[in-house]
Design a protein around this motif. Structure first.
Motif, PDB file in Angstrom:
ATOM      1  N   SER A   1       1.000  -1.322  -0.128  1.00 34.78           N
ATOM      2  CA  SER A   1      -0.026   0.015  -0.142  1.00 34.78           C
ATOM      3  C   SER A   1       0.882   1.223   0.029  1.00 34.78           C
ATOM      4  CB  SER A   1      -1.107   0.011   1.439  1.00 34.78           C
ATOM      5  OG  SER A   1      -1.819  -1.121   1.228  1.00 34.78           O
ATOM      6  N   GLU A   2       1.894   1.372   0.912  1.00 36.59           N
ATOM      7  CA  GLU A   2       2.804   2.418   0.819  1.00 36.59           C
ATOM      8  C   GLU A   2       3.536   2.823  -0.773  1.00 36.59           C
ATOM      9  OE1 GLU A   2       5.559   1.379   3.996  1.00 36.59           O
ATOM     10  OE2 GLU A   2       3.954   1.929   5.495  1.00 36.59           O
TER      11      GLU A   2
ATOM     12  N   GLU B   1       2.492   1.377  -3.332  1.00 33.66           N
ATOM     13  CA  GLU B   1       1.426   2.122  -4.553  1.00 33.66           C
ATOM     14  C   GLU B   1       1.152   3.586  -4.384  1.00 33.66           C
ATOM     15  OE1 GLU B   1      -2.747   0.465  -5.979  1.00 33.66           O
ATOM     16  OE2 GLU B   1      -2.223  -0.308  -4.059  1.00 33.66           O
ATOM     17  N   GLN B   2       1.257   3.945  -3.150  1.00 34.71           N
ATOM     18  CA  GLN B   2       0.799   5.396  -2.927  1.00 34.71           C
ATOM     19  C   GLN B   2       1.857   6.237  -3.315  1.00 34.71           C
ATOM     20  OE1 GLN B   2      -1.813   6.473  -1.753  1.00 34.71           O
ATOM     21  NE2 GLN B   2      -1.011   8.884  -2.124  1.00 34.71           N
TER      22      GLN B   2
ATOM     23  N   ARG C   1       1.598   6.360  -7.218  1.00 35.07           N
ATOM     24  CA  ARG C   1       0.602   7.069  -7.662  1.00 35.07           C
ATOM     25  C   ARG C   1       0.824   8.782  -7.549  1.00 35.07           C
ATOM     26  NH1 ARG C   1      -2.771   5.139  -4.510  1.00 35.07           N
ATOM     27  NH2 ARG C   1      -3.589   3.439  -5.916  1.00 35.07           N
ATOM     28  N   SER C   2       1.400   8.945  -6.292  1.00 32.94           N
ATOM     29  CA  SER C   2       1.712  10.473  -6.218  1.00 32.94           C
ATOM     30  C   SER C   2       3.076  10.875  -7.227  1.00 32.94           C
ATOM     31  CB  SER C   2       2.550  10.661  -4.746  1.00 32.94           C
ATOM     32  OG  SER C   2       1.441  10.137  -3.767  1.00 32.94           O
TER      33      SER C   2
END
Length: 233
Positions: free
Chosen positions: A214-215, A217-218, A221-222
Motif C-alpha cells: 500500500s505504501e 502503491e501510494q 501514484r503520487s
C-alpha cells in the motif's frame, strides 16, 4: 400314529385333558414335522375317500396347541420362582455362547481395523501437519513471488519517471529535440509499466493486504500525479 390319537397317561397339571396329548412324541429328539403331518392326515381319513379332508387334522392340531398353552400357563403360575431362576441361568449361558460365537469375528474385525489404522490412519495423521505446513509455505512463496514482481515494476516506474523528468529539463536547452523525444519515450514506458502493475495487483489481490505494498502503491501514484504535466497517465 396310535400314540397320538389314543389316550396317554401323563402326569401333567391340566387334569383329564392331558391324557389325550403325548408330550413325549413332540419332545422326542427324532420328531419330524413332515412325518407327523402325514400320519395325522392318514389317521383322520380313510383309504376309500375320494378326497382328502383336513378338517379333522386341523381340529386335532388346534386342540393340542390349546392344551399345550394351558399347560404352559399353569406351569408358569405354579412354578414361577424356579422358572425365573432357570431363565436367568439360561440367559447367562446364551450370552456366553453368543460371545464365544462372535469372538472370532470380532477379533478379525479388530485386526482389520488395526491394520487399516497402521497403513492409513497413522501415515495420514503424520502427513497432515506436514501438508498443512507445506500449504502455508506455498501460499507464502506465492505472496513473496507476487511482491517481488510488484516491487520490480514499481522501481521501474519510478526510475522511468525520474528519467523522463531529467529529459524534460534537458529539453529546455536542447535545440535538436533529442531530450524531448527521450522524455516522451520514458513517459510511454512508464505508462505501460504502470498498466502492467495494475493488472498484477488485480491478479494478486492479497498483495494489497501487505502494508508495504500500500505504501509503495501510494508513492507510485503520487509520482504519476506529479508527472502529469509530462503526459504520464
Amino acid at each position: 400314529m396310535s400314540r397320538m390319537i389314543e389316550p396317554v397317561n401323563n402326569s401333567g397339571t391340566n387334569g383329564e385333558d392331558d391324557e389325550y396329548i403325548d408330550y413325549a412324541l413332540f419332545t422326542a429328539p427324532d420328531f419330524n414335522v413332515i412325518s407327523f403331518c402325514n400320519e395325522l392326515v392318514v389317521a383322520t381319513n380313510t383309504a376309500t375317500d375320494s378326497s382328502v379332508d383336513l378338517t379333522a387334522a386341523q381340529q386335532r392340531v388346534r386342540f393340542d396347541l390349546e392344551e399345550v398353552g394351558k399347560l404352559l400357563y399353569n406351569e408358569s403360575v405354579e412354578n414361577h420362582s424356579s422358572l425365573i431362576a432357570h431363565a436367568a441361568k439360561l440367559t447367562t449361558v446364551v450370552d456366553a455362547q453368543v460371545v464365544s460365537a462372535t469372538k472370532t469375528e470380532l477379533e478379525a474385525v479388530t485386526q482389520s481395523f488395526q491394520r487399516l489404522e497402521q497403513q492409513v490412519l497413522v501415515p495420514y495423521n503424520t502427513a497432515l501437519p506436514i501438508y498443512t505446513a507445506l500449504t502455508k509455505l506455498h501460499a507464502t512463496a506465492n505472496m513473496l513471488r507476487g511482491f517481488t514482481w510488484f516491487a520490480y515494476l514499481a522501481r521501474q516506474i519510478v526510475a522511468m519517471q525520474q528519467a523522463a523528468a531529467s529529459a524534460s529539463l534537458a529539453a529546455k536547452t536542447d535545440s535538436n529535440g533529442t531530450a524531448a523525444a527521450d522524455a516522451s519515450r520514458y513517459n510511454v514506458r512508464a505508462a505501460r509499466t504502470y498498466a502492467e502493475l495494475t493488472r498484477h495487483l488485480t491478479n494478486f489481490p492479497k498483495l494489497r493486504a501487505l502494508k508495504v505494498v500500500s505504501e509503495i502503491e501510494q508513492v507510485v501514484r503520487s509520482s504519476r500525479e506529479s508527472s502529469s504535466t509530462t503526459g504520464l497517465r
